[in-house]
Design a protein around this motif. Structure first.
Motif, PDB file in Angstrom:
ATOM      1  N   GLY A 112       0.789  -1.219   0.000  1.00 38.36           N
ATOM      2  CA  GLY A 112       0.000   0.000   0.000  1.00 38.36           C
ATOM      3  C   GLY A 112       0.825   1.274   0.000  1.00 38.36           C
ATOM      4  O   GLY A 112       0.299   2.365  -0.189  1.00 38.36           O
ATOM      5  N   LYS A 113       2.121   1.138   0.235  1.00 36.41           N
ATOM      6  CA  LYS A 113       3.015   2.298   0.288  1.00 36.41           C
ATOM      7  C   LYS A 113       4.048   2.236  -0.826  1.00 36.41           C
ATOM      8  O   LYS A 113       4.294   3.210  -1.507  1.00 36.41           O
ATOM      9  CB  LYS A 113       3.689   2.344   1.658  1.00 36.41           C
ATOM     10  N   GLY A 114       4.682   1.087  -0.966  1.00 35.90           N
ATOM     11  CA  GLY A 114       5.716   0.904  -1.978  1.00 35.90           C
ATOM     12  C   GLY A 114       7.054   0.543  -1.358  1.00 35.90           C
ATOM     13  O   GLY A 114       7.124   0.106  -0.205  1.00 35.90           O
ATOM     14  N   LEU A 115       8.100   0.749  -2.120  1.00 37.13           N
ATOM     15  CA  LEU A 115       9.455   0.451  -1.669  1.00 37.13           C
ATOM     16  C   LEU A 115       9.959   1.610  -0.816  1.00 37.13           C
ATOM     17  O   LEU A 115       9.948   2.767  -1.261  1.00 37.13           O
ATOM     18  CB  LEU A 115      10.382   0.249  -2.866  1.00 37.13           C
ATOM     19  N   VAL A 116      10.376   1.319   0.403  1.00 34.40           N
ATOM     20  CA  VAL A 116      10.915   2.341   1.298  1.00 34.40           C
ATOM     21  C   VAL A 116      12.431   2.130   1.360  1.00 34.40           C
ATOM     22  O   VAL A 116      12.895   1.045   1.726  1.00 34.40           O
ATOM     23  CB  VAL A 116      10.290   2.260   2.702  1.00 34.40           C
ATOM     24  N   LEU A 117      13.166   3.165   0.971  1.00 38.75           N
ATOM     25  CA  LEU A 117      14.630   3.110   0.913  1.00 38.75           C
ATOM     26  C   LEU A 117      15.203   3.925   2.069  1.00 38.75           C
ATOM     27  O   LEU A 117      14.849   5.091   2.244  1.00 38.75           O
ATOM     28  CB  LEU A 117      15.126   3.678  -0.417  1.00 38.75           C
ATOM     29  N   TYR A 118      16.083   3.301   2.845  1.00 36.37           N
ATOM     30  CA  TYR A 118      16.736   3.942   3.981  1.00 36.37           C
ATOM     31  C   TYR A 118      18.216   4.115   3.642  1.00 36.37           C
ATOM     32  O   TYR A 118      18.849   3.184   3.135  1.00 36.37           O
ATOM     33  CB  TYR A 118      16.600   3.080   5.235  1.00 36.37           C
ATOM     34  N   GLN A 119      18.765   5.269   3.952  1.00 36.87           N
ATOM     35  CA  GLN A 119      20.154   5.567   3.600  1.00 36.87           C
ATOM     36  C   GLN A 119      20.888   6.162   4.796  1.00 36.87           C
ATOM     37  O   GLN A 119      20.330   6.955   5.557  1.00 36.87           O
ATOM     38  CB  GLN A 119      20.187   6.588   2.460  1.00 36.87           C
ATOM     39  N   TYR A 120      22.160   5.801   4.909  1.00 34.39           N
ATOM     40  CA  TYR A 120      23.105   6.471   5.795  1.00 34.39           C
ATOM     41  C   TYR A 120      24.322   6.773   4.937  1.00 34.39           C
ATOM     42  O   TYR A 120      24.820   5.890   4.224  1.00 34.39           O
ATOM     43  CB  TYR A 120      23.515   5.578   6.975  1.00 34.39           C
ATOM     44  N   ALA A 121      24.785   8.010   4.965  1.00 35.92           N
ATOM     45  CA  ALA A 121      25.929   8.388   4.132  1.00 35.92           C
ATOM     46  C   ALA A 121      26.926   9.213   4.935  1.00 35.92           C
ATOM     47  O   ALA A 121      26.547   9.955   5.843  1.00 35.92           O
ATOM     48  CB  ALA A 121      25.462   9.184   2.914  1.00 35.92           C
ATOM     49  N   MET A 122      28.173   9.076   4.569  1.00 34.81           N
ATOM     50  CA  MET A 122      29.245   9.875   5.148  1.00 34.81           C
ATOM     51  C   MET A 122      30.069  10.460   4.008  1.00 34.81           C
ATOM     52  O   MET A 122      30.443   9.734   3.076  1.00 34.81           O
ATOM     53  CB  MET A 122      30.154   9.016   6.035  1.00 34.81           C
ATOM     54  N   ARG A 123      30.308  11.754   4.086  1.00 38.69           N
ATOM     55  CA  ARG A 123      31.183  12.403   3.103  1.00 38.69           C
ATOM     56  C   ARG A 123      32.526  12.678   3.740  1.00 38.69           C
ATOM     57  O   ARG A 123      32.620  13.108   4.889  1.00 38.69           O
ATOM     58  CB  ARG A 123      30.576  13.711   2.605  1.00 38.69           C
ATOM     59  N   ILE A 124      33.557  12.455   2.924  1.00 39.49           N
ATOM     60  CA  ILE A 124      34.931  12.688   3.361  1.00 39.49           C
ATOM     61  C   ILE A 124      35.531  13.665   2.358  1.00 39.49           C
ATOM     62  O   ILE A 124      35.590  13.378   1.156  1.00 39.49           O
ATOM     63  CB  ILE A 124      35.723  11.365   3.407  1.00 39.49           C
ATOM     64  N   TYR A 125      35.966  14.828   2.856  1.00 35.43           N
ATOM     65  CA  TYR A 125      36.408  15.908   1.984  1.00 35.43           C
ATOM     66  C   TYR A 125      37.919  15.927   1.739  1.00 35.43           C
ATOM     67  O   TYR A 125      38.392  16.763   0.997  1.00 35.43           O
ATOM     68  CB  TYR A 125      35.936  17.250   2.539  1.00 35.43           C
ATOM     69  N   VAL A 126      38.645  15.004   2.343  1.00 36.08           N
ATOM     70  CA  VAL A 126      40.080  14.866   2.070  1.00 36.08           C
ATOM     71  C   VAL A 126      40.267  13.476   1.472  1.00 36.08           C
ATOM     72  O   VAL A 126      40.091  12.464   2.149  1.00 36.08           O
ATOM     73  CB  VAL A 126      40.926  15.039   3.349  1.00 36.08           C
ATOM     74  N   ILE A 127      40.607  13.445   0.189  1.00 41.08           N
ATOM     75  CA  ILE A 127      40.789  12.170  -0.503  1.00 41.08           C
ATOM     76  C   ILE A 127      42.288  11.891  -0.562  1.00 41.08           C
ATOM     77  O   ILE A 127      43.016  12.500  -1.332  1.00 41.08           O
ATOM     78  CB  ILE A 127      40.153  12.216  -1.909  1.00 41.08           C
ATOM     79  N   ASP A 128      42.712  10.971   0.316  1.00 38.02           N
ATOM     80  CA  ASP A 128      44.129  10.631   0.396  1.00 38.02           C
ATOM     81  C   ASP A 128      44.257   9.162   0.806  1.00 38.02           C
ATOM     82  O   ASP A 128      43.262   8.427   0.827  1.00 38.02           O
ATOM     83  CB  ASP A 128      44.867  11.572   1.362  1.00 38.02           C
ATOM     84  N   ASP A 129      45.453   8.752   1.167  1.00 37.57           N
ATOM     85  CA  ASP A 129      45.684   7.351   1.533  1.00 37.57           C
ATOM     86  C   ASP A 129      44.955   6.929   2.802  1.00 37.57           C
ATOM     87  O   ASP A 129      44.801   5.732   3.062  1.00 37.57           O
ATOM     88  CB  ASP A 129      47.188   7.098   1.706  1.00 37.57           C
ATOM     89  N   ALA A 130      44.489   7.877   3.599  1.00 38.07           N
ATOM     90  CA  ALA A 130      43.764   7.555   4.829  1.00 38.07           C
ATOM     91  C   ALA A 130      42.293   7.238   4.556  1.00 38.07           C
ATOM     92  O   ALA A 130      41.596   6.739   5.445  1.00 38.07           O
ATOM     93  CB  ALA A 130      43.868   8.709   5.820  1.00 38.07           C
ATOM     94  N   LEU A 131      41.812   7.504   3.345  1.00 44.55           N
ATOM     95  CA  LEU A 131      40.398   7.318   3.015  1.00 44.55           C
ATOM     96  C   LEU A 131      39.898   5.902   3.302  1.00 44.55           C
ATOM     97  O   LEU A 131      38.874   5.746   3.980  1.00 44.55           O
ATOM     98  CB  LEU A 131      40.131   7.700   1.557  1.00 44.55           C
ATOM     99  N   PRO A 132      40.564   4.837   2.837  1.00 45.11           N
ATOM    100  CA  PRO A 132      40.043   3.486   3.120  1.00 45.11           C
ATOM    101  C   PRO A 132      39.895   3.207   4.614  1.00 45.11           C
ATOM    102  O   PRO A 132      38.894   2.631   5.042  1.00 45.11           O
ATOM    103  CB  PRO A 132      41.077   2.555   2.479  1.00 45.11           C
ATOM    104  N   GLY A 133      40.840   3.645   5.397  1.00 41.66           N
ATOM    105  CA  GLY A 133      40.764   3.441   6.842  1.00 41.66           C
ATOM    106  C   GLY A 133      39.590   4.170   7.470  1.00 41.66           C
ATOM    107  O   GLY A 133      38.936   3.649   8.380  1.00 41.66           O
TER     108      GLY A 133
END
Length: 173
Positions: free
Chosen positions: A128-149
């Motif tokens: 009766g409502k449809g597909l409900v999508l839940y999201q959690y996101a994190m943005r990282i503004y320094v893209i370097d070798d520490a990103l994967p960690g």
């Protein structure tokens, strides 16, 4: 002066109306934006964060014309990689049957403040409502070798809490 003091006293004695929030583990994210159509969307941010430079965001979106959570998440993962070949995704399943899309993507590096964005998404079909999508996101503004960690540490911290989160709004007041 007396009127000013009385007005201030009345103002400060009134209950403040705070935005509703959702909890993912011990993280509270407050309703920051809401649209009603064509796909209703609610977006939540931690206290003090703004859409222009958020670090963490949660959302709830409803697709009234969809009904297959697994197919939607798999298709979304493939779409993310198609649009951004540097992106990576995986589908995770826990013992209770919750399916979670886990992916890392990148903004256009030519923008003034490029970022990596790591996401968790889960979906459920509500008759009766449809597909409900839940999201959690994190943005990282320094893209370097520490990103994967940084992504691994965040995943270890929130994955179970996200999978178990109900996304039910609580009163922020």
């Amino acid at each position: 002066m007396k009127r000013l003091m009385v007005a201030a006293l009345v103002l400060f004695s009134m209950p403040l109306q705070a935005a509703p929030f959702i909890a993912i583990g011990d993280l509270h994210l407050y309703l920051a934006s809401q649209t009603r159509s064509p796909s209703p969307l609610k977006e939540y941010l931690p206290t003090g964060e703004k859409f222009e430079s958020w670090n963490r965001l949660a959302s709830i979106r409803i697709f009234s014309n969809l009904n297959d959570p697994g197919a939607y998440l798999e298709g979304l993962g493939k779409h993310v990689v198609k649009d951004n070949p540097a992106a990576h995704y995986q589908i995770l399943k826990n013992g209770s049957g919750t399916i979670v899309l886990d992916f890392l993507t990148f903004s256009d590096l030519s923008i003034p403040k490029p970022f990596a964005e790591w996401n968790l998404m889960k979906a459920t079909y509500v008759p009766g409502k449809g597909l409900v999508l839940y999201q959690y996101a994190m943005r990282i503004y320094v893209i370097d070798d520490a990103l994967p960690g940084k992504v691994i540490a965040e995943r270890n911290k929130v994955l179970t809490a996200f999978a178990n989160a109900t996304f039910a709004e609580a009163d922020g007041g």
